[in-house]
Scaffold this active site. Structure first.
Site, PDB file in Angstrom:
ATOM      1  N   SER A 165      16.206 -10.122   6.549  1.00 19.91           N
ATOM      2  CA  SER A 165      16.976 -10.074   7.790  1.00 19.91           C
ATOM      3  C   SER A 165      16.680 -11.317   8.632  1.00 19.91           C
ATOM      4  O   SER A 165      16.894 -12.440   8.175  1.00 19.91           O
ATOM      5  CB  SER A 165      16.690  -8.773   8.531  1.00 19.91           C
ATOM      6  N   ASP A 258      26.488  -3.992   4.533  1.00 16.05           N
ATOM      7  CA  ASP A 258      25.602  -4.759   5.403  1.00 16.05           C
ATOM      8  C   ASP A 258      26.445  -5.785   6.156  1.00 16.05           C
ATOM      9  O   ASP A 258      27.254  -6.495   5.557  1.00 16.05           O
ATOM     10  CB  ASP A 258      24.533  -5.472   4.562  1.00 16.05           C
ATOM     11  N   HIS A 288      21.945  -2.166   5.644  1.00 19.53           N
ATOM     12  CA  HIS A 288      20.882  -3.062   6.070  1.00 19.53           C
ATOM     13  C   HIS A 288      19.541  -2.334   6.074  1.00 19.53           C
ATOM     14  O   HIS A 288      19.374  -1.313   6.746  1.00 19.53           O
ATOM     15  CB  HIS A 288      21.191  -3.601   7.474  1.00 19.53           C
TER      16      HIS A 288
END
Length: 316
Positions: A165, A258, A288
């Site tokens: 991320s 995502d 995610h």
């Protein structure tokens, strides 16, 4: 059809439970201090057994010139001897959340299953410390790791950078800094569903609005805090880098549900076009951080198995 209907059924239960406990997800909590505390509590509630195969040590190491020291946590296989591969680990959290403690389990797992020394960095967060503070902290920690490779028991020719991320975006940005500043040399990078494009113009960035984990509104807010009102450069948003040549071989994975799906796929294609070897995995039904929130799901196990194998192979 809602995008939530596309989520892997086995991975959806924990996400539904999260939304029941925190309507709208943690990004719906307006106060950043309260949001950070909620995320810490959520991660702390995940039971992680002690791993006797791994030792840990925290250290304060020199930060960027004129800036505070940076804390790193060093993980080492307990039974290891001699030089090992080194993995520099950068935690996630959208540049505004997270710490080394929250990803202790993942760093421990990588250390144990890859058989490498892992150095996890505690970088400063926005909005208190906008760009370039986080990436400069990450780069400073990497420089320290490379300079102290002998003491750490690390082979300086086998160093990789790993992050998910925001940590994935910082992984690429740190690799860009290492390339542009003449080192340290990197063998490999593994940016996992990286946060790399401040423009929020892709199709997936418009699709993912109500998943409950890193939706569009939260991403736009985080980028605003991270940039602090200044335009993004390639070290803030790596999609803005015009030249990707000279970066280390890469492994990128992302889920179809995502927000970062399309920017990550496009970046992987650009790496390939620049002559950088890149392995890309796109997982149907993954949202995610689903491999963290739904760790027991078969999909999560496949995701982790591919990462571990790629790290072992690249650092052999």
């Amino acid at each position: 059809m809602s995008r939530r209907d596309l989520i892997d059924p086995e991975s959806r239960g924990t996400l539904d439970a999260l939304l029941e406990a925190i309507p709208g997800g943690f990004n719906a909590i307006p106060d950043i201090a309260a949001r950070r505390a909620t995320v810490q509590q959520m991660l702390a509630a995940i039971e992680v057994p002690e791993n006797p195969n791994v030792t840990r040590e925290d250290r304060a190491v020199p930060g960027p010139d004129g800036e505070p020291d940076v804390t790193v946590r060093i993980y080492r296989p307990a039974a290891a001897s001699g030089e090992l591969a080194g993995i520099y680990y950068i935690h996630g959290g959208g540049m505004i959340l997270g710490d080394i403690e929250g990803e202790d389990a993942a760093a421990t797992r990588i250390c144990d299953e890859v058989g490498a020394v892992v150095v996890s960095v505690e970088y400063r967060l926005a909005p208190e410390h906008p760009h370039p503070a986080p990436v400069e902290d990450c780069y400073a920690g990497l420089v320290w790791m490379a300079k102290n490779a002998t003491e750490l028991g690390v082979d300086p020719t086998r160093i990789a950078v790993y992050g998910a991320s925001a940590g994935g975006g910082l992984t690429i940005a740190t690799a860009l800094l290492a390339r542009d500043r003449g080192g340290p040399a990197l063998r490999f990078m593994m940016p996992i569903y990286p946060m790399i494009d401040d423009r929020n113009e892709t199709a997936s960035s418009h699709e993912i609005t109500d998943i409950g984990v890193w939706d569009r509104a939260g991403n736009i807010e985080a980028w605003g805090w991270y940039l602090g009102g200044r335009p993004a450069d390639r070290y803030a948003a790596p999609t803005r880098a015009e030249d990707l040549t000279g970066l280390p071989p890469a492994f990128i994975d992302v889920g179809t549900v995502d927000l970062f799906r399309d920017e990550d796929i496009a970046f992987a294609q650009r790496l390939m076009q620049a002559g950088v070897p890149c392995e890309l995995h796109v997982y149907p039904g993954a949202y995610h951080a689903s491999e963290t929130l739904a760790a027991e799901a078969a999909l999560s196990q496949r995701i982790w198995a591919a990462r571990i194998e790629a790290l072992r192979s690249a650092l052999a």
